[in-house]
Scaffold this motif. Structure first.
Motif, PDB file in Angstrom:
ATOM      1  N   TYR A   1       0.820  -1.209   0.000  1.00 38.57           N
ATOM      2  CA  TYR A   1       0.000   0.000   0.000  1.00 38.57           C
ATOM      3  C   TYR A   1       0.856   1.261   0.000  1.00 38.57           C
ATOM      4  O   TYR A   1       0.392   2.325  -0.421  1.00 38.57           O
ATOM      5  CB  TYR A   1      -0.964  -0.023   1.184  1.00 38.57           C
TER       6      TYR A   1
ATOM      7  N   LEU B   1       1.222   1.819  -3.674  1.00 42.17           N
ATOM      8  CA  LEU B   1       0.032   2.455  -4.247  1.00 42.17           C
ATOM      9  C   LEU B   1       0.003   3.945  -3.942  1.00 42.17           C
ATOM     10  O   LEU B   1      -0.359   4.768  -4.791  1.00 42.17           O
ATOM     11  CB  LEU B   1      -1.228   1.798  -3.697  1.00 42.17           C
TER      12      LEU B   1
ATOM     13  N   LEU C   1     -10.789   0.888  -6.752  1.00 39.57           N
ATOM     14  CA  LEU C   1      -9.887   0.227  -7.695  1.00 39.57           C
ATOM     15  C   LEU C   1     -10.254  -1.246  -7.782  1.00 39.57           C
ATOM     16  O   LEU C   1     -10.799  -1.833  -6.856  1.00 39.57           O
ATOM     17  CB  LEU C   1      -8.419   0.419  -7.311  1.00 39.57           C
ATOM     18  N   ASP C   2      -9.961  -1.842  -8.921  1.00 40.50           N
ATOM     19  CA  ASP C   2     -10.268  -3.238  -9.184  1.00 40.50           C
ATOM     20  C   ASP C   2      -9.007  -3.987  -9.596  1.00 40.50           C
ATOM     21  O   ASP C   2      -8.072  -3.391 -10.156  1.00 40.50           O
ATOM     22  CB  ASP C   2     -11.293  -3.373 -10.331  1.00 40.50           C
TER      23      ASP C   2
ATOM     24  N   LEU D   1      -6.437  -5.443  -8.183  1.00 47.58           N
ATOM     25  CA  LEU D   1      -5.101  -5.147  -7.669  1.00 47.58           C
ATOM     26  C   LEU D   1      -4.284  -6.419  -7.527  1.00 47.58           C
ATOM     27  O   LEU D   1      -4.733  -7.404  -6.945  1.00 47.58           O
ATOM     28  CB  LEU D   1      -5.207  -4.452  -6.309  1.00 47.58           C
TER      29      LEU D   1
ATOM     30  N   ALA E   1       3.329  -3.952  -9.618  1.00 51.79           N
ATOM     31  CA  ALA E   1       1.918  -3.882  -9.227  1.00 51.79           C
ATOM     32  C   ALA E   1       1.089  -3.467 -10.433  1.00 51.79           C
ATOM     33  O   ALA E   1       1.579  -2.771 -11.332  1.00 51.79           O
ATOM     34  CB  ALA E   1       1.699  -2.907  -8.082  1.00 51.79           C
ATOM     35  N   GLU E   2      -0.173  -3.908 -10.441  1.00 48.87           N
ATOM     36  CA  GLU E   2      -1.069  -3.581 -11.542  1.00 48.87           C
ATOM     37  C   GLU E   2      -2.497  -3.526 -10.991  1.00 48.87           C
ATOM     38  O   GLU E   2      -2.866  -4.336 -10.141  1.00 48.87           O
ATOM     39  CB  GLU E   2      -0.971  -4.640 -12.641  1.00 48.87           C
ATOM     40  N   TYR E   3      -3.261  -2.569 -11.465  1.00 46.84           N
ATOM     41  CA  TYR E   3      -4.646  -2.449 -11.019  1.00 46.84           C
ATOM     42  C   TYR E   3      -5.403  -1.508 -11.939  1.00 46.84           C
ATOM     43  O   TYR E   3      -4.814  -0.898 -12.857  1.00 46.84           O
ATOM     44  CB  TYR E   3      -4.736  -1.963  -9.571  1.00 46.84           C
ATOM     45  N   GLU E   4      -6.712  -1.412 -11.720  1.00 50.45           N
ATOM     46  CA  GLU E   4      -7.546  -0.476 -12.456  1.00 50.45           C
ATOM     47  C   GLU E   4      -8.133   0.533 -11.487  1.00 50.45           C
ATOM     48  O   GLU E   4      -8.734   0.156 -10.476  1.00 50.45           O
ATOM     49  CB  GLU E   4      -8.661  -1.227 -13.202  1.00 50.45           C
ATOM     50  N   LEU E   5      -7.925   1.788 -11.796  1.00 49.06           N
ATOM     51  CA  LEU E   5      -8.392   2.892 -10.966  1.00 49.06           C
ATOM     52  C   LEU E   5      -9.687   3.449 -11.547  1.00 49.06           C
ATOM     53  O   LEU E   5      -9.809   3.623 -12.759  1.00 49.06           O
ATOM     54  CB  LEU E   5      -7.323   3.984 -10.924  1.00 49.06           C
TER      55      LEU E   5
END
Length: 675
Positions: free
Chosen positions: A591, A594, A615-616, A618, A664-668
């Motif tokens: 975190y 992030l 976010l999705d 993660l 790290a990878e995610y959708e904001l």
């Protein structure tokens, strides 16, 4: 005498010599006629395919969803004429709420789901990307697009409005035109609803047509791009779905058939408990609502053997209070069956059931009817039967009297109850009234394969539960085996009946263009300014920024641990972290990464970005040691308008280290002002 018309290829057609008479359920008098000797099947199909289909497909899912909402609002403003006509079907005002208001509510749900769960586009993505190559230059994606044919809806007599709208909403949302064929006995209500819809001017030409009466040879003219959605008896469904033309063309056939729905009183539900009282109330309601003419009505009542007498006594008392008569009278609790022909059919089935069970309540030859002639109208009292040996009986498990009729039977233990409830060979719904979660789980494991819906209720949920007999547009409505195997409604699942799922394969650029969502590896677009300074409408799919790097230090890690209280050993103890198979030694908090990422890509000044809503997806992909330098790639992945003021932007975020490897990878998700 009402002349019930059809609407074909843009014209209203009056009934002719081929018309059939229609009775008033309350008086038994002929009050309408419907049907044509020759149905303009080819003209209707051509009009739908050539005019209605292209017009609907030109719209996005959101356009169609807004159209559904507008139709629902319009129907809600013009429902009184539907109420007035519906009394002729034998339905009470409370029954109208199930049929008319329930149908309008179903349209609202599909309109909402279309806006929330489908893209503002013409292609629906089904599932995630499939990586088909090592370096990600060749990918797969399942997509859904509207069928290029016509949906023919063949509806039942008991819900002339809800039955039509619960099919029509997902069909139109998919982008497919519909030809609606209501049951002749109540088609006058459906015809008025279609007139209200068409008079609104909301639908494009060719999107909706109506056949009042028989379909003629329409099914013989359907092809592989068409769909038949049927509600009615298993006998009729078999006859229709086995038509050689439908089999030859593999025409989709969605069926919701009659079924022997059941309700189980849980082993824990003793007399005097909230569950026992709830069970009796639910059964009584399902026997009398719409005079028992509901595809989800309870036909078989299962209770522990030692409580059968108590259940019968309680039900007998409640059913005795059912006031039967002219449904226009607000004091009436149950009106007539839809016709005298239906009344005769129910009595025929009652005779079959009566050979294996004893009637313990309701005498069809001696009951009181208020405000109407019991001999002229299609009236029957609620009839309760008791089968003392349900194992030896056969017909109570395969005979549905489609009226106010149900049979009580006892079970020895829960396994016996499950065996009995499954003997119906497939139903739309079975309910279990129990306060024991283990009973619920055992029923799901033992009976789930035989039932389209399992409804559990107890003292915890009874205040808000919708009831055994209430199919909801959010959930699938249908069932296996005898129930037809169909799954109508079910939210977006229902829309898929009218779309084709196609596997598409190609490069990231190809899939981005097809699906309207940026795919990692696709071309990046350099915008004229920081994307957080640009409005929702100005942003382009694929618009990307790459940030400067930031080095993560031991001091950063310690400060974050002190500030947040997260002192997990992998962040604070180098030797302990080294003993962990996932870490090389002490590493940064996920975190923290992030937070640093946000600090790298956020534009702090006031602008069109209104809020970060979550976010999705993660994933922390690689540990980051002190001394590593991270940077961020931020890309506009997808845009969804929410209203005229703002829309949701989904950003693809990748955090990499100094070796250019993803950590790290995610959708904001953000809400961004339009303009």
């Amino acid at each position: 005498m009402l002349d019930i018309q059809s609407f074909a290829a843009g014209r209203w057609l009056a009934p002719d010599d081929g018309a059939r008479p229609i009775e008033d359920a309350v008086t038994g008098q002929v009050m309408a006629r419907a049907g044509q000797a020759q149905v303009e099947a080819e003209a209707m199909l051509d009009h739908a395919r050539r005019v209605g289909g292209p017009a609907l497909r030109a719209l996005t899912f959101h356009d169609r969803a807004r159209m559904l909402k507008a139709l629902a609002l319009h129907l809600g403003e013009h429902k009184q004429p539907l109420y007035d006509l519906s009394f002729h079907t034998g339905a009470t005002q409370k029954d109208h709420l199930i049929d008319i208001d329930g149908g309008i509510g179903t349209m609202f749900v599909f309109a909402s789901k279309g806006r929330r769960e489908m893209p503002d586009a013409q292609v629906y993505l089904d599932g995630g990307l499939e990586r088909l190559s090592r370096d990600g230059t060749f990918l797969g994606q399942h997509v859904c697009t509207p069928l290029r044919g016509v949906a023919v809806h063949i509806n039942a007599f008991n819900f002339p409005v809800w039955g039509m709208l619960e099919k029509l909403a997902p069909t139109l949302l998919a982008g497919v035109p519909a030809i609606v064929k209501p049951a002749t006995a109540t088609c006058y209500v459906a015809e008025r609803a279609v007139r209200i819809i068409l008079d609104s001017g909301i639908l494009p030409d060719g999107a909706l047509q109506l056949v009042s009466g028989g379909l003629g040879d329409m099914l013989d003219r359907l092809g592989p791009q068409d769909v038949v959605s049927f509600t009615g008896s298993a006998y009729t469904a078999l006859k229709l779905r086995s038509a050689p033309n439908l089999l030859r063309n593999a025409t989709r056939f969605v069926a919701e058939q009659d079924s022997l729905n059941a309700s189980i009183l849980g082993p824990d539900a003793e007399p005097g408990t909230p569950e026992f009282d709830l069970f009796v109330k639910e059964v009584q309601r399902e026997m009398t609502a719409k005079a028992g003419q509901k595809c989800t009505a309870i036909r078989r009542i299962l209770a522990p053997a030692g409580r059968v007498d108590a259940v019968i006594d309680a039900l007998r008392g409640r059913l005795a209070k059912t006031v039967i008569g002219d449904p226009r009278d607000p004091a009436i609790r149950m009106g007539a069956l839809v016709s005298n022909a239906q009344r005769r059919d129910v009595l025929d089935k009652v005779a079959v059931i009566g050979a294996e069970a004893e009637r313990v309540a309701g005498d069809p030859d001696a009951f009181e009817v208020h405000g109407a002639d019991a001999k002229a109208g299609a009236f029957l009292p609620p009839m309760l039967f008791h089968c003392a040996d349900p194992d030896a009986a056969a017909r109570i498990h395969d005979t549905e009297a489609f009226g106010p009729v149900a049979t009580v039977m006892g079970y020895r233990d829960l396994d016996h109850a499950i065996a009995l409830v499954n003997r119906g060979e497939g139903s739309l719904v079975a309910s279990v009234i129990t306060h024991d979660p283990q009973v619920a789980r055992d029923v799901v494991m033992g009976a789930g394969a035989y039932h389209g819906r399992l409804y559990f209720n107890d003292r915890s949920s009874m205040g808000e539960a919708t009831g055994h007999g209430s199919p909801l547009p959010h959930m699938v409505h249908g069932g296996p085996g005898r129930a037809g195997g169909g799954e109508e409604m079910g939210g977006i699942r229902g829309v898929m009946h009218y779309m084709q799922r196609t596997a598409v394969q190609g490069s990231p650029d190809m899939l981005t263009a097809i699906g309207g969502r940026w795919v990692p590896g696709a071309r990046e677009i350099q915008g004229p300014a920081h994307p957080f300074t640009r409005t929702f409408d100005a942003l382009q799919i694929g618009e990307t920024i790459h940030t400067e790097p930031r080095t993560v230090t031991s001091e950063d890690i310690e400060h974050f641990a002190e500030f947040t209280g997260d002192r997990f050993y992998a962040h604070m103890d180098d030797e302990a972290a080294a003993r962990n198979p996932f870490f090389p030694g002490r590493v940064a908090h996920g975190y923290l990464l992030l937070s640093f990422a946000a600090g790298l890509f956020v534009e702090p000044a006031e602008g069109p970005v209104l809020a970060n809503t979550g976010l999705d997806g993660l994933a922390f992909l690689k540990p980051v040691e002190p001394g590593s330098a991270i940077r961020v790639r931020l890309t506009v992945k997808h845009k969804t308008p929410r209203n005229d003021e703002y829309g949701e932007v989904r950003w693809h975020v990748t955090v990499t280290d100094q070796e250019d490897e993803a950590v790290a990878e995610y959708e904001l998700l953000t809400m961004v002002a339009r303009g």
